[in-house]
Design an enzyme around this catalytic site. Structure first.
Site, short mmCIF file in Angstrom:
data_model
loop_
_atom_site.label_atom_id
_atom_site.label_comp_id
_atom_site.label_asym_id
_atom_site.label_seq_id
_atom_site.Cartn_x
_atom_site.Cartn_y
_atom_site.Cartn_z
N ARG A 61 0.82 -1.22 0.00
CA ARG A 61 0.00 0.00 0.00
C ARG A 61 0.85 1.27 0.00
NH1 ARG A 61 -4.93 -2.00 3.92
NH2 ARG A 61 -6.18 -2.84 2.22
N LYS A 82 -19.29 -17.43 1.14
CA LYS A 82 -20.75 -17.32 1.10
C LYS A 82 -21.30 -16.73 -0.18
CE LYS A 82 -21.34 -16.47 6.02
NZ LYS A 82 -21.59 -15.33 6.90
N GLY A 99 -9.39 -9.52 -0.63
CA GLY A 99 -8.19 -9.84 0.14
C GLY A 99 -7.64 -11.23 -0.11
N GLY A 109 -13.50 -4.46 -0.36
CA GLY A 109 -14.88 -4.00 -0.15
C GLY A 109 -15.26 -2.92 -1.14
P1 AMP Z 1 -14.75 -14.57 1.30
O1 AMP Z 1 -14.27 -13.64 2.36
O2 AMP Z 1 -16.23 -14.70 1.21
O3 AMP Z 1 -14.10 -14.30 -0.03
O4 AMP Z 1 -14.31 -16.01 1.77
C1 AMP Z 1 -12.97 -16.37 1.92
C2 AMP Z 1 -12.90 -17.55 2.84
O5 AMP Z 1 -13.65 -18.61 2.30
C3 AMP Z 1 -11.50 -18.06 3.03
O6 AMP Z 1 -11.10 -17.82 4.35
C4 AMP Z 1 -11.61 -19.53 2.71
O7 AMP Z 1 -10.94 -20.34 3.65
C5 AMP Z 1 -13.09 -19.80 2.78
N1 AMP Z 1 -13.50 -20.95 1.95
C6 AMP Z 1 -13.20 -21.16 0.67
N2 AMP Z 1 -13.66 -22.35 0.26
C7 AMP Z 1 -14.28 -22.91 1.32
C8 AMP Z 1 -14.94 -24.15 1.54
N3 AMP Z 1 -15.08 -25.03 0.55
N4 AMP Z 1 -15.43 -24.38 2.77
C9 AMP Z 1 -15.30 -23.49 3.77
N5 AMP Z 1 -14.68 -22.30 3.62
C10 AMP Z 1 -14.17 -22.02 2.42
#
Ligand code: AMP
Length: 419
Positions: free
Chosen positions: A36, A221, A377, A400
Site C-alpha cells: 500500500r 458465502k 483480500g 470492499g
Molecule cells: P470470502 O471472504 O467470502 O471471499 O471467503 C474467503 C474464505 O472462504 C476463506 O477464508 C476460505 O478459507 C473460505 N473458503 C473457501 N472455500 C471454502 C470451503 N469449501 N469451505 C469453507 N470455507 C471455504
C-alpha cells in the site's frame, strides 16, 4: 473533472488521502507488507517532482476515535522514507496540530499526519461500545457530527489542493475520503494515480466489448457475492463458481453435500442465479469434483468425490482435479477475467491447490493477451503467495470498495470528485 496528469503542483501544498493501513509485525511493529505504501508513490512523486509538497493523511487499524499508540503511523515512517529516498519527511503527532509544520513545509518536502482515526470526527461516529443504550449513542453521534465540520475544515486549511488516492476506503463517507472534497474547487481536487488505475481496470471489466468475459466468484458465502453476480450477469459469458458457496448451489440442485458449508436459507437464491444466468446465456461452471476433509483442519484426512456425492461426515474444502482442468480451460480462453474469492480453504496448504491453479491460469490468460483483474483480500493473497502479481493485469487494493463499485453502488469517495 480534474486529472492528476494535467495538474501542475509547482508551489502548491497538496493534502493527499493515502491508504497506509498496512500490516505491522505484532512485536517489532515493523511494516510486514508495504504494497500500500508503494501504491501511493506515483502520486507522491508526481507532486514532489512538479515542485509541490505533500501532506499525507491516512488511517491505520481501528482505534475507534481514540488515541492508541498501537496504531500510530509513526511505525510506517522508516518504510516510507526507504521508498522516498532523499525526501525530507516530517511526522506530525496530532493531525489537528499541523499548522506550524505546514507553514514551514517547502517544495519537495513531505508531512505525514498521525492516524486520522485517533479522532471520532474522521469516521463521524462516537467511540462507544456497541452495547451503549440507543439514546446515549444517538446523542453522542449527534455530538460527533456537530464537531465534524471543524475537523474537515482544519484538514482542508493545510492545503491548496486535495488528492484522494485511498481506494480501500473510497466506499466510506469519512471526513478525509469524501467530506473534505467540498472544501476545494473542482479544479483543485482529483484522484491520484492509484484510484485512477483501479477505476480504469474495473470499468474495463464492466464495459469492454471483448469476449469471452469470465467472472470467477469464490469464497465462503453466496450471500456476500449475490449483488455483484446479479450485476455482472448481463455483461459476462462465463460464470465460474468456487469455494464454500459451491455447496449452496449443489444442495439447491438436490446434491449430497455431507458436512460442507451451506447457506440453507439461500437455496432459492442459488436457483434464481442459475435461472437468470440461463436467461442471459451465461455458461455457469460449478465444481463437479472436490477434495474433501474429515474435519476443518490443516491436517485433516482427505478424499476426492463428486461435489454432489460428498460422503457422509466429510466436507468439501477445495475443488478437485476434473474441476481444475475445466476452470483452467475456460480461463485460458477468456479475454476479460475478474476473480474474487478463493476456490477453497487456501489458508491450509492441503486445500490450496485449486486456488493456486486458478491464479496460474489467470497469469497464462494474461500472457495470451487477456485483461485480468483480481480483487478481494483472499484472491490477492493467493496471487501474492504464488508471486504472480506482476503476471496479471491489475491487482486491486480495495476488496470492499471494489465489490461495491462493481455492484453498481455509488462510492462516496468517488462521487465526491468524479463529475
Ligand atoms: P470470502 O471472504 O467470502 O471471499 O471467503 C474467503 C474464505 O472462504 C476463506 O477464508 C476460505 O478459507 C473460505 N473458503 C473457501 N472455500 C471454502 C470451503 N469449501 N469451505 C469453507 N470455507 C471455504
Amino acid at each position: 473533472m480534474q486529472l492528476i496528469d494535467n495538474y501542475n503542483f509547482a508551489g502548491k501544498k497538496a493534502i493527499v488521502r493515502v491508504d497506509f493501513n498496512v500490516p505491522l509485525h505484532k512485536e517489532t511493529m515493523e511494516v510486514t507488507d508495504s504494497t500500500r505504501i508503494k501504491g501511493a508513490l506515483p502520486t507522491i512523486n508526481k507532486i514532489l517532482k512538479d515542485g509541490g509538497s505533500a501532506i499525507l493523511m491516512s488511517h491505520l487499524g481501528r482505534p475507534d476515535g481514540k488515541v492508541n499508540p498501537k496504531y500510530s503511523l509513526k511505525f510506517i515512517l522508516s518504510k516510507l522514507s526507504e521508498n522516498l529516498p532523499g525526501v525530507e519527511i516530517k511526522f506530525v503527532e496530532d493531525c489537528m496540530k499541523a499548522d506550524q509544520a505546514v507553514a514551514e513545509l517547502k517544495p519537495g518536502q513531505v508531512i505525514l499526519l498521525e492516524n486520522l482515526r485517533f479522532y471520532e470526527e474522521e469516521e463521524g461516529k462516537p467511540a462507544l461500545p456497541k452495547e451503549t443504550p440507543e439514546d446515549v449513542l444517538k446523542a453522542a453521534k449527534a455530538e460527533v457530527k456537530a464537531k465534524q465540520p471543524a475537523f474537515v475544515a482544519k484538514l482542508a486549511s493545510y492545503a491548496d489542493v486535495y488528492v484522494n488516492d485511498a481506494f480501500g476506503t473510497a466506499h466510506r463517507a469519512h471526513s478525509s475520503t469524501a467530506l473534505i472534497a467540498d472544501k476545494f474547487t473542482d479544479a483543485n481536487k482529483m484522484f491520484g494515480f492509484l484510484i485512477n488505475g483501479e477505476l480504469k481496470s474495473m470499468d474495463t471489466v464492466l464495459q469492454s466489448a471483448d469476449k469471452p468475459k469470465t467472472a470467477i466468484m469464490g469464497g465462503a458465502k453466496v450471500s456476500d457475492k449475490i449483488q455483484i453476480i446479479s450485476r455482472l450477469l448481463p455483461t459476462i459469458d462465463n460464470l465460474i463458481i468456487g469455494g464454500g458457496m459451491t455447496y449452496t448451489f449443489i444442495k439447491a440442485q438436490g446434491g449430497e453435500i455431507g458436512n460442507s458449508l451451506c447457506e440453507t436459507d439461500k437455496l432459492d437464491l442459488a436457483l434464481d442465479i442459475l435461472k437468470k444466468a440461463k436467461e442471459h446465456n451465461v455458461n455457469v461452471y460449478i465444481p463437479t469434483d472436490a477434495v474433501n476433509a474429515d474435519k476443518f483442519d490443516a491436517n485433516a484426512a482427505t478424499n476426492t468425490s463428486k461435489t454432489d456425492a460428498t460422503p457422509n461426515g466429510w466436507m468439501g474444502l477445495d475443488i478437485g482435479p476434473e474441476t481444475i482442468a475445466k476452470f483452467t480451460e475456460v480461463i485460458k480462453n477468456s479475454k476479460i477475467v475478474l476473480w474474487n474469492g478463493p476456490m477453497g480453504v487456501f489458508e491450509f496448504d492441503k486445500f490450496a491447490t485449486g486456488t493456486t491453479a486458478v491464479a496460474k491460469a489467470l497469469a497464462e490468460a494474461t500472457a495470451n493477451g487477456a485483461f485480468t483483474l483480481i480483487g478481494g483480500g483472499d484472491s490477492v493473497a493467493a496471487i501474492n503467495k504464488n508471486k504472480l502479481a506482476d503476471k496479471v493485469s491489475y491487482v486491486s487494493t480495495g476488496g470492499g470498495a471494489m465489490l461495491e463499485y462493481m455492484e453498481g453502488k455509488e462510492l462516496p469517495g468517488i462521487k465526491a470528485i468524479r463529475k
